[in-house]
Design a protein around this motif. Structure first.
Motif, mmCIF file in Angstrom:
data_model
loop_
_atom_site.group_PDB
_atom_site.id
_atom_site.type_symbol
_atom_site.label_atom_id
_atom_site.label_comp_id
_atom_site.label_asym_id
_atom_site.label_seq_id
_atom_site.Cartn_x
_atom_site.Cartn_y
_atom_site.Cartn_z
ATOM 1 N N LEU A 465 0.824 -1.203 0.000
ATOM 2 C CA LEU A 465 0.000 0.000 0.000
ATOM 3 C C LEU A 465 0.856 1.251 0.000
ATOM 4 C CD1 LEU A 465 -2.969 0.893 0.125
ATOM 5 C CD2 LEU A 465 -2.794 0.887 2.607
ATOM 6 N N ALA A 466 1.972 1.227 0.741
ATOM 7 C CA ALA A 466 2.834 2.401 0.845
ATOM 8 C C ALA A 466 3.704 2.597 -0.388
ATOM 9 C CB ALA A 466 3.715 2.292 2.088
ATOM 10 N N SER A 467 4.185 1.498 -0.963
ATOM 11 C CA SER A 467 5.123 1.592 -2.088
ATOM 12 C C SER A 467 4.441 1.559 -3.446
ATOM 13 C CB SER A 467 6.133 0.444 -2.015
ATOM 14 O OG SER A 467 5.496 -0.808 -2.190
ATOM 15 N N GLY A 468 3.213 1.036 -3.493
ATOM 16 C CA GLY A 468 2.545 0.885 -4.779
ATOM 17 C C GLY A 468 3.061 -0.285 -5.585
ATOM 18 N N GLN A 469 3.859 -1.163 -4.972
ATOM 19 C CA GLN A 469 4.433 -2.312 -5.664
ATOM 20 C C GLN A 469 3.805 -3.598 -5.148
ATOM 21 O OE1 GLN A 469 8.676 -2.238 -5.383
ATOM 22 N NE2 GLN A 469 8.887 -0.365 -6.566
ATOM 23 N N GLY A 470 3.408 -4.450 -6.078
ATOM 24 C CA GLY A 470 2.771 -5.691 -5.715
ATOM 25 C C GLY A 470 3.760 -6.757 -5.272
ATOM 26 N N THR A 471 3.248 -7.806 -4.664
ATOM 27 C CA THR A 471 4.057 -8.919 -4.189
ATOM 28 C C THR A 471 3.374 -10.227 -4.563
ATOM 29 O OG1 THR A 471 4.891 -7.656 -2.302
ATOM 30 C CG2 THR A 471 5.057 -10.047 -2.164
ATOM 31 N N TYR A 472 4.152 -11.155 -5.081
ATOM 32 C CA TYR A 472 3.632 -12.484 -5.391
ATOM 33 C C TYR A 472 4.394 -13.500 -4.558
ATOM 34 C CZ TYR A 472 2.390 -16.696 -8.028
ATOM 35 O OH TYR A 472 1.940 -17.947 -8.387
ATOM 36 N N ILE A 473 3.678 -14.241 -3.736
ATOM 37 C CA ILE A 473 4.273 -15.292 -2.914
ATOM 38 C C ILE A 473 3.796 -16.618 -3.487
ATOM 39 C CG2 ILE A 473 4.550 -16.205 -0.584
ATOM 40 C CD1 ILE A 473 3.714 -13.491 0.502
ATOM 41 N N PRO A 474 4.579 -17.261 -4.353
ATOM 42 C CA PRO A 474 4.103 -18.478 -5.030
ATOM 43 C C PRO A 474 3.953 -19.675 -4.110
ATOM 44 C CG PRO A 474 6.393 -18.043 -5.587
ATOM 45 C CD PRO A 474 5.918 -16.865 -4.807
ATOM 46 N N ASN A 475 4.713 -19.707 -3.018
ATOM 47 C CA ASN A 475 4.621 -20.809 -2.061
ATOM 48 C C ASN A 475 4.504 -20.217 -0.669
ATOM 49 O OD1 ASN A 475 4.805 -23.152 -0.535
ATOM 50 N ND2 ASN A 475 6.386 -24.061 -1.837
ATOM 51 N N LEU A 476 3.288 -20.034 -0.215
ATOM 52 C CA LEU A 476 3.051 -19.353 1.054
ATOM 53 C C LEU A 476 3.563 -20.164 2.240
ATOM 54 C CD1 LEU A 476 1.732 -16.851 2.359
ATOM 55 C CD2 LEU A 476 -0.395 -18.156 2.517
ATOM 56 N N VAL A 477 3.556 -21.481 2.114
ATOM 57 C CA VAL A 477 3.981 -22.339 3.223
ATOM 58 C C VAL A 477 5.430 -22.076 3.600
ATOM 59 C CG1 VAL A 477 4.292 -24.734 3.954
ATOM 60 C CG2 VAL A 477 2.311 -24.106 2.584
ATOM 61 N N LEU A 478 6.275 -21.774 2.617
ATOM 62 C CA LEU A 478 7.694 -21.550 2.861
ATOM 63 C C LEU A 478 8.026 -20.090 3.123
ATOM 64 C CD1 LEU A 478 9.239 -23.881 0.130
ATOM 65 C CD2 LEU A 478 8.743 -24.403 2.517
#
Length: 559
Positions: A465-478
């Motif tokens: 929200l602050a940076s305007g940059q998205g994040t993709y976490i392909p393996n949430l467990v790790l």
């Protein structure tokens, strides 16, 4: 600032230039979205704040530094065995440094191969009928641009039930001057073809096209060079046609999105037979305001040239060679290290051992990378996980959204589209002021309450929200940030976080959180469509905010 009259819709239309160059570059940077669905990454785990695709390069830098430290730390003469180990290690470290740029170039080359270039001598054009309402022009501007950007079609055409082409966008052969002339020419062509409104069908190659009524008139500027086409009914309003000049190029996911956008247009566009109703609906949606003409946002280059059909990069011209480089460097390097250690005829010193310990993992990374790139090792197909054990289906909107509001309708469509076309099982849109939408599977709240866990902004979402940059976490467990998403089902396998610019929301910004039931469940194409949908939601909320400003002189928050 307060917007009046045509300026309000004009600004909303200009926001759709987010599909233009600056916003496309931002989306590519923030979400690492590329047209290809190939994934050349080797290291699958996630280190917070570190791009996993750059990890081999970081290992290469550390390897070079460790080899230099080991070499300079030797007192006296350096043994030949150590020099050989250090030379091999330095070579493999440089190979690790090259993995990321080569993988990027391979991904771009793969994307160009999957997405056929514009036909030679073509020019990109956009034409929307002037007798449509301003809200209809807005919808068509976004829908046609999104299809051109995120699918393999070269042309998108909307045929109304009265036989008139009311919108056309894409690459057409030069020779037609003027937007209205383009619509008139296409209308005449399709009238001669005798296509019925609300038609549906998919023609994967030219042979199927020739056997259909579409190719009855081979001189049609839309179908003359067509190799594949898909028709999707826009309710009873008309037909949406996507055409490409490459055979079998329209992927199943492309056809899904074409169908979803056709359904959306069916609910948004007025009936052609009632111009009065058109103006009434436009007035309701846009606060009774007039609008400026549509924008001509571009999709990449506006002309098809010889350069567009040929890949001038060295990597693109020789993908097989570059895919083999990591394996050709890493595996022989490991064999050379073993030979140097056991066949040199001398007892390895501590410095030789240290050089081997530095070089060996670098060789392993290169070897695994080469095996994956050469398709010798097939990636295991992710198995969907059952998320229903600790979850309940939800569809909850912010109480501040009126039931009949256009913003609420757009949010409902966004969830339906993303859930249909991707492996998204949970969707949350929230801001600092609260939850705007919670849809899909949500984690159960306290036993007996019957309510889901309330979403909240954690560190990952707050950074986005602050940076305007998205994040993709392909393996949430790790991932170390998995404890933040307590409102998603416990076994959620991957998460995509996309920031949204939503005027009228507290702070003007929100985040979209998408959960999936498979590891690496969101492809690059999925991420591109999520970005397109987020742009549309931003435009919708901007319109609602400008309407509120025009009617009350103040902006009302939705959360």
């Amino acid at each position: 600032p307060r917007c009046e009259g045509g300026q309000a819709i004009g600004l909303r239309l200009r926001r759709l230039r987010g599909l233009g160059k600056r916003e496309k570059e931002r989306n590519a940077r923030d979400m690492s979205v590329k047209s290809s669905e190939m994934d050349y990454a080797v290291i699958r785990f996630k280190i917070p704040g570190v791009d996993e695709k750059k990890l081999p390069g970081y290992l290469g830098v550390l390897g070079l530094a460790a080899l230099a430290w080991n070499h300079l730390g030797v007192e006296g003469d350096v043994e030949a065995a150590q020099l050989r180990s250090e030379a091999l290690g330095a070579l493999m470290a440089l190979g690790c440094l090259s993995i990321n740029p080569i993988s990027t170039a391979l991904d771009e080359a793969q994307g160009k191969a999957e997405r056929p270039p514009p036909p030679l001598g073509s020019e990109q054009m956009l034409a929307i009928s002037e007798d449509l309402s301003d809200s209809a022009k807005l919808e068509l501007a976004w829908a046609t641009a999104s299809l051109l950007l995120n699918t393999n079609v070269h042309r998108v055409i909307l045929l109304r039930d009265d036989g008139k082409v009311v919108a056309a966008r894409g690459f057409f052969q030069k020779g037609v001057e003027g937007k209205q002339k383009l619509l008139a020419t296409l209308s005449n062509d399709f009238k001669n073809l005798g296509i019925q409104a609300s038609s549906a069908g998919y023609y994967e190659d030219r042979n199927q096209l020739k056997s259909s009524t579409l190719m009855a008139e081979s001189t049609s500027i839309a179908l003359k060079d067509a190799q594949s086409a898909v028709l999707s009914p826009v309710g009873k309003w008309g037909t949406l046609l996507g055409v490409t000049d490459a055979p079998k190029a329209i992927r199943p996911k492309d056809r899904t999105w074409i169908s979803l956008l056709a359904d959306k247009l069916a609910s948004d566009l007025p009936l052609a037979s009632s111009e009065a109703e058109t103006e009434t609906q436009a007035g309701v949606k846009n606060g009774g305001k007039a609008a400026t003409t549509h924008t001509n946002a571009r999709m990449g280059t506006s002309q098809g040239t010889e350069d567009a059909s040929q890949d001038s990069s060295i990597v693109g011209a020789n993908p097989g060679v570059f895919r083999a480089l990591p394996l050709a460097t890493g595996f022989p390097g490991l064999l050379a290290l073993l030979a140097n250690r056991f066949l040199s005829g001398t007892t390895p010193t501590e410095s030789v051992t240290q050089a081997d310990l530095v070089a060996f993992p670098l060789g392993v990374v290169l070897t695994l990378t080469g095996l994956i790139w050469s398709d010798r090792v097939k990636a295991r197909i992710p198995v969907p996980v059952d998320l229903s054990e600790d979850s309940i289906p939800t569809l909850i909107f912010s109480p501040s959204l009126p039931d009949a509001s256009y913003a609420k309708q757009e949010l409902s469509w966004a969830w339906k589209a993303i859930a249909t076309a991707t492996r998204c099982k949970s969707l949350v849109i929230m801001s600092a002021g609260g939850t705007i939408l919670q849809a899909g599977l949500a984690k159960k709240g306290k036993q007996g309450s019957g309510a889901p866990v309330e979403p909240n902004l954690g560190p990952v979402c707050s950074r986005a929200l602050a940076s305007g940059q998205g994040t993709y976490i392909p393996n949430l467990v790790l991932n170390s940030g998995r404890g933040e998403f307590t409102y998603l089902p416990e076994k959620t396998q991957g998460v995509l976080v996309k920031p949204l610019l939503l005027p009228g929301v507290d702070g003007g910004g929100a985040v979209m959180v998408l959960g999936t039931d498979t590891v690496r469940g969101f492809t690059s194409v999925d991420q591109a469509w999520v970005a397109a949908v987020s742009e549309k939601l931003g435009s919708t909320f901007a319109g609602a905010e400008s309407d509120n400003a025009g009617s009350s002189g103040s902006a009302a928050g939705v959360a």
